[in-house]
Design a protein around this motif. Sequence first.
Motif, PDB file in Angstrom:
ATOM      1  N   GLU A 104      29.313  72.777 -14.027  1.00 41.83           N
ATOM      2  CA  GLU A 104      30.128  72.772 -12.839  1.00 41.83           C
ATOM      3  C   GLU A 104      30.335  74.132 -12.211  1.00 41.83           C
ATOM      4  OE1 GLU A 104      31.927  68.260 -12.620  1.00 41.83           O
ATOM      5  OE2 GLU A 104      33.169  70.058 -12.911  1.00 41.83           O
ATOM      6  N   ASP A 105      31.102  74.907 -13.314  1.00 47.27           N
ATOM      7  CA  ASP A 105      31.627  76.254 -12.919  1.00 47.27           C
ATOM      8  C   ASP A 105      30.546  77.054 -12.771  1.00 47.27           C
ATOM      9  OD1 ASP A 105      34.124  75.153 -13.242  1.00 47.27           O
ATOM     10  OD2 ASP A 105      34.171  75.930 -15.408  1.00 47.27           O
ATOM     11  N   SER A 108      28.518  76.376  -9.688  1.00 49.36           N
ATOM     12  CA  SER A 108      29.101  76.531  -8.367  1.00 49.36           C
ATOM     13  C   SER A 108      29.048  78.163  -8.020  1.00 49.36           C
ATOM     14  CB  SER A 108      30.573  76.079  -8.407  1.00 49.36           C
ATOM     15  OG  SER A 108      30.632  74.633  -8.295  1.00 49.36           O
ATOM     16  N   GLN A 112      27.262  79.752  -4.631  1.00 49.49           N
ATOM     17  CA  GLN A 112      28.206  80.506  -3.917  1.00 49.49           C
ATOM     18  C   GLN A 112      27.531  81.890  -3.831  1.00 49.49           C
ATOM     19  OE1 GLN A 112      32.256  80.761  -5.189  1.00 49.49           O
ATOM     20  NE2 GLN A 112      32.851  81.684  -3.381  1.00 49.49           N
ATOM     21  N   SER A 117      26.511  76.156  -1.375  1.00 50.07           N
ATOM     22  CA  SER A 117      27.658  75.179  -1.859  1.00 50.07           C
ATOM     23  C   SER A 117      27.130  74.149  -2.990  1.00 50.07           C
ATOM     24  CB  SER A 117      28.608  74.509  -0.862  1.00 50.07           C
ATOM     25  OG  SER A 117      29.659  73.837  -1.512  1.00 50.07           O
ATOM     26  N   TYR A 118      27.613  74.230  -4.002  1.00 49.16           N
ATOM     27  CA  TYR A 118      27.100  73.338  -5.135  1.00 49.16           C
ATOM     28  C   TYR A 118      27.858  71.864  -5.100  1.00 49.16           C
ATOM     29  CZ  TYR A 118      26.054  71.506  -9.892  1.00 49.16           C
ATOM     30  OH  TYR A 118      25.514  70.819 -10.986  1.00 49.16           O
ATOM     31  N   GLU A 119      27.072  70.938  -4.762  1.00 51.90           N
ATOM     32  CA  GLU A 119      27.413  69.350  -4.788  1.00 51.90           C
ATOM     33  C   GLU A 119      27.676  69.144  -6.404  1.00 51.90           C
ATOM     34  OE1 GLU A 119      26.081  65.009  -3.514  1.00 51.90           O
ATOM     35  OE2 GLU A 119      25.561  66.691  -2.346  1.00 51.90           O
ATOM     36  N   LYS A 120      28.613  68.836  -6.974  1.00 53.19           N
ATOM     37  CA  LYS A 120      28.689  68.431  -8.254  1.00 53.19           C
ATOM     38  C   LYS A 120      28.322  66.941  -8.682  1.00 53.19           C
ATOM     39  CE  LYS A 120      32.960  71.032  -8.927  1.00 53.19           C
ATOM     40  NZ  LYS A 120      34.347  71.176  -9.042  1.00 53.19           N
TER      41      LYS A 120
END
Length: 300
Positions: A104-105, A108, A112, A117-120
Amino acid sequence: MEWKGRRQSDNVEDQRGASMGGSPLGRGGMRIPIGGGGRRGGGIGIGGIVVILVICWITGINPLTLLSGGDTGLQDSGYQQSTGGAPANDETTAFVRTVLAETEDTWSGIFQANGGSYEKPTMVLFSGQVSSACGFASSATGPFYCPGDRKVYLDTDFFRELDQRFDAAGDFAEAYVIAHEIGHHVQNLLGILPRFNQARQRMSEAEANRMSVRVELQADCFAGVWGKFTEQKGILERGDLEEALNAAQQIGDDTLQKRSQGYVVPESFNHGTSAQRMRWFKRGFDTGDMKACDTFSGEV
């Protein structure tokens, strides 16, 4: 891999010990192969995908501006919770939550940096069998990503099988498996996976297999990109990279077929050979750049 004590993701559903039903997996699910069997169901033509990717990777244009995301519009086939299953605080669960948090980190930050934008995604832990938007699956299916509900499905017993059956032990080998499936989620967000799933319906089996190999190898490369960012955080230990590369080798189509039937059928490959999987993971790891993961043009 020094994973203990790090942030754990909350995006995990523990369905171990559940009772469920539905139709067999095959509607767009992307899985880790564990020997034998085909799969999937799954825009623009493949030529269009190649053109878009070449533009993105070579010119450096943000692919998020050219590729629209979205799932396959599949309906959930149902799930009924029952009692039982592994405790939510066991070490395996903590490991999965930690690796998922690391992905996720990483993604993301990458999205960015590219203006997106990253959708988890959600990680679903199950035991024995599970029902997803891509259909019903058993543990024999192996870990898989379903674009229909944007979830990764994992029977954690697969980690034991990875060690005992495939001789691919190690926590970073297990992390590679998770990162590969997350790579499919990245493809889904970029619009690559849904377009492939739609185009595949018009292909012959041989054509679909050849394109599937390119899709899978890109997911391996994306897993390598994640691995590079993990290394930069200083949490990889000596031998971790070798663990991941060994896992990639052990689950290559040629190696799996030799193990299961004693000979290989190249036209049936749909994930890539051991050499290809190792090479593309290493390319992502060496560069840390998703632009280096163009598996759709040239030889793989």
